[in-house]
Design a protein around this motif. Structure first.
Motif, PDB file in Angstrom:
ATOM      1  N   ARG A 198       2.447   6.987  -7.170  1.00 20.70           N
ATOM      2  CA  ARG A 198       1.164   7.762  -7.329  1.00 20.70           C
ATOM      3  C   ARG A 198       1.839   9.151  -7.204  1.00 20.70           C
ATOM      4  N   GLU A 255       1.294  -0.983  -0.001  1.00 20.02           N
ATOM      5  CA  GLU A 255      -0.153  -0.292  -0.379  1.00 20.02           C
ATOM      6  C   GLU A 255       0.560   0.953   0.218  1.00 20.02           C
ATOM      7  N   LYS A 272       7.943  -3.595  -9.203  1.00 18.88           N
ATOM      8  CA  LYS A 272       7.087  -4.401  -8.831  1.00 18.88           C
ATOM      9  C   LYS A 272       7.899  -6.063  -7.674  1.00 18.88           C
ATOM     10  N   PRO A 286       7.943  -0.047  -5.849  1.00 21.05           N
ATOM     11  CA  PRO A 286       6.990   0.404  -6.670  1.00 21.05           C
ATOM     12  C   PRO A 286       6.370  -0.541  -8.090  1.00 21.05           C
ATOM     13  N   GLU A 311       2.620   1.884  -3.558  1.00 19.38           N
ATOM     14  CA  GLU A 311       1.545   2.456  -4.193  1.00 19.38           C
ATOM     15  C   GLU A 311       1.030   3.520  -3.939  1.00 19.38           C
ATOM     16  N   SER A 312       1.303   3.734  -3.161  1.00 13.64           N
ATOM     17  CA  SER A 312       1.295   5.400  -2.534  1.00 13.64           C
ATOM     18  C   SER A 312       2.142   6.316  -3.354  1.00 13.64           C
TER      19      SER A 312
END
Length: 476
Positions: A26, A19, A126, A123, A22-23
């Motif tokens: 962004r 989590e 991945k 991220p 991924e933040s």
């Protein structure tokens, strides 16, 4: 009392780090060029660092309200390492801020001072690295193994840079690696560098000082992948203060340790080069006309300190023997009416002072600090004009131990740094000069001086800094 459920924390760690990653991604994709601040020299802070850390801290607090958290951006000393999460929201911030996709989120969980869980997540690619002590080292659920390399001439190493150490020290380590035939790179993310050692993309990683949030997860990952590492702190204070980092494929670990001067946590049987004593002069002039004291400072081993003619040639009037396992009978003029059954006693060729350090572990924490004051006091001492004090001339000073390569090196470097910080701003700067003047071979730097003696020197410096801050430090 904190209830410890490691499986629960293991599952939470995977969920939280994905989590957070991924933040961070962004923010990365929406960032604008130049939107960052400098926390310090080459130390970048972005908006994403603060936001991602807040997300992680909130998630951990919600899941484990009694656990403590040490985060990079909100760092303050934790009260204990009973159940402690150590978090770097974005490792590789300089890459991140400049649009380079080599960065990650890094989280470790420590129980009673021991790192039990770790995770590192890039991220962009991945790639999720996970580790649990005694159980596994994984990348995207596939087992990891360090390389089976055993030849430094085929090795690819990464060397991280730290502003806490001098450029000279950094370059010395790089030169030692290159001299052994390794190639050296720098990627800008210490956590990913450690992950790459664990999966065999590179063969070793060294950074002279690293914060715990950057490295605890990666060090566990390397160990669980079959590699070797340097020592890791086992309490809250040590974790907060950071550490020198070494991680390596096992076949070249001893060579990487020698090049970096960082000991292995569980060293293998030493290679012959570790115990090789390279030739050097019986006495070495380290510095002439030392500022403030107007003496030449020498270092020597047992052969040099026993040669009275050599001492006279160099006008050495003071000898400080650092070794507890080396004694010298300096008596040249026995005292009158000495009893026949007594050993000779009286005056000698020099003013002789004995410190008595062990060459390795076992010294009291204050022992080298005492040596610093002994050296100062020997230089300051005024010898009375009495017949029983025949040797009143000060002359130059020799600091010796059995080999003149560890105990004496540590004391002289400490003295040089504390007495002349303008010329020798750090202990490493002074050690660089001493190693050069004493003609210590780079293969010996692992033990010249021994790491335990370097720690004693750092302890002495911390005490002197505290005395100075309190206005209690000596006046010359």
């Amino acid at each position: 009392m904190i209830h410890i459920d490691i499986e629960q924390r293991e599952a939470a760690l995977k969920r939280i780090i994905i989590e957070a990653g991924e933040s961070a991604l962004r923010y990365f994709q929406s960032r604008k060029a130049g939107e960052y601040q400098l926390k310090g020299h080459q130390d970048i802070l972005t908006e994403a660092d603060t936001a991602v850390e807040a997300l992680v801290l909130q998630a951990i607090t919600d899941a484990f309200p009694d656990d403590l958290v040490l985060g990079e951006e909100s760092a303050h000393p934790p009260a204990s390492a009973e159940s402690l999460w150590v978090v770097d929201p974005i490792d590789g911030t300089a890459n991140y801020a400049r649009g380079i996709t080599h960065f990650c989120v890094c989280i470790a969980w420590v129980h009673q001072g021991i790192t039990e869980l770790g995770a590192i997540y890039n991220p962009v690619s991945k790639e999720l690295y996970q580790t649990r002590r005694g159980h596994y080292a994984l990348k995207n659920d596939q087992p990891l193994h360090c390389n089976a390399i055993d030849d430094m001439q085929q090795a690819c190493l990464e060397l991280g840079w730290s502003s806490r150490h001098s450029q000279r020290r950094y370059l010395d380590v790089m030169a030692a690696m290159l001299n052994q035939g390794a190639s050296v790179r720098r990627g800008g993310s210490g956590a990913l560098a450690l992950a790459w050692v664990a999966e065999g993309r590179t063969d070793g990683y060294v950074e002279l000082h690293m914060n715990a949030w950057d490295c605890l997860a990666g060090l566990l990952l390397v160990r669980e992948a079959g590699g070797q590492t340097g020592p890791v702190p086992g309490d809250a204070a040590g974790i907060f203060n950071g550490l020198p980092v070494l991680a390596s494929a096992p076949g070249i670990a001893a060579s990487v340790a020698r090049a970096s001067g960082i000991p292995l946590d569980t060293p293998p049987t030493p290679l012959p080069a570790l115990t090789t004593h390279y030739p050097r002069p019986p006495l070495s002039l380290i510095v002439s006309d030392f500022p403030g004291w107007e003496v030449d400072i020498y270092i020597g081993g047992s052969s040099g300190v026993c040669d009275a003619a050599l001492l006279a040639e160099h006008d050495i009037g003071i000898v400080i023997n650092c070794a507890v396992n080396l004694d010298i009978d300096w008596v040249t003029t026995p005292e009158d009416l000495a009893a026949a059954h007594l050993l000779n006693h009286g005056s000698g060729a020099v003013r002789y002072y004995k410190l008595g350090l062990i060459d390795g572990d076992g010294n009291a924490p204050e022992m080298l600090h005492a040596g610093y004051y002994l050296m100062r006091s020997a230089l300051q001492q005024q010898i009375p004009d009495k017949p029983s004090y025949r040797n009143r001339k000060r002359g130059n000073i020799l600091v010796n131990c059995r080999g003149g390569r560890s105990r004496s090196v540590a004391l002289v470097a400490l003295f040089m740094h504390l007495e002349c910080p303008q010329r020798y701003p750090t202990l490493d700067d002074a050690l660089t000069v001493v190693r050069d003047k004493r003609q210590l071979h780079p293969d010996e730097w692992f033990e010249t001086p021994k790491p335990s003696l370097t720690r004693l020197a750092e302890h002495a410096i911390a005490i002197e800094n505290a005395l100075s801050a309190a206005g209690l430090r000596h006046e010359r």
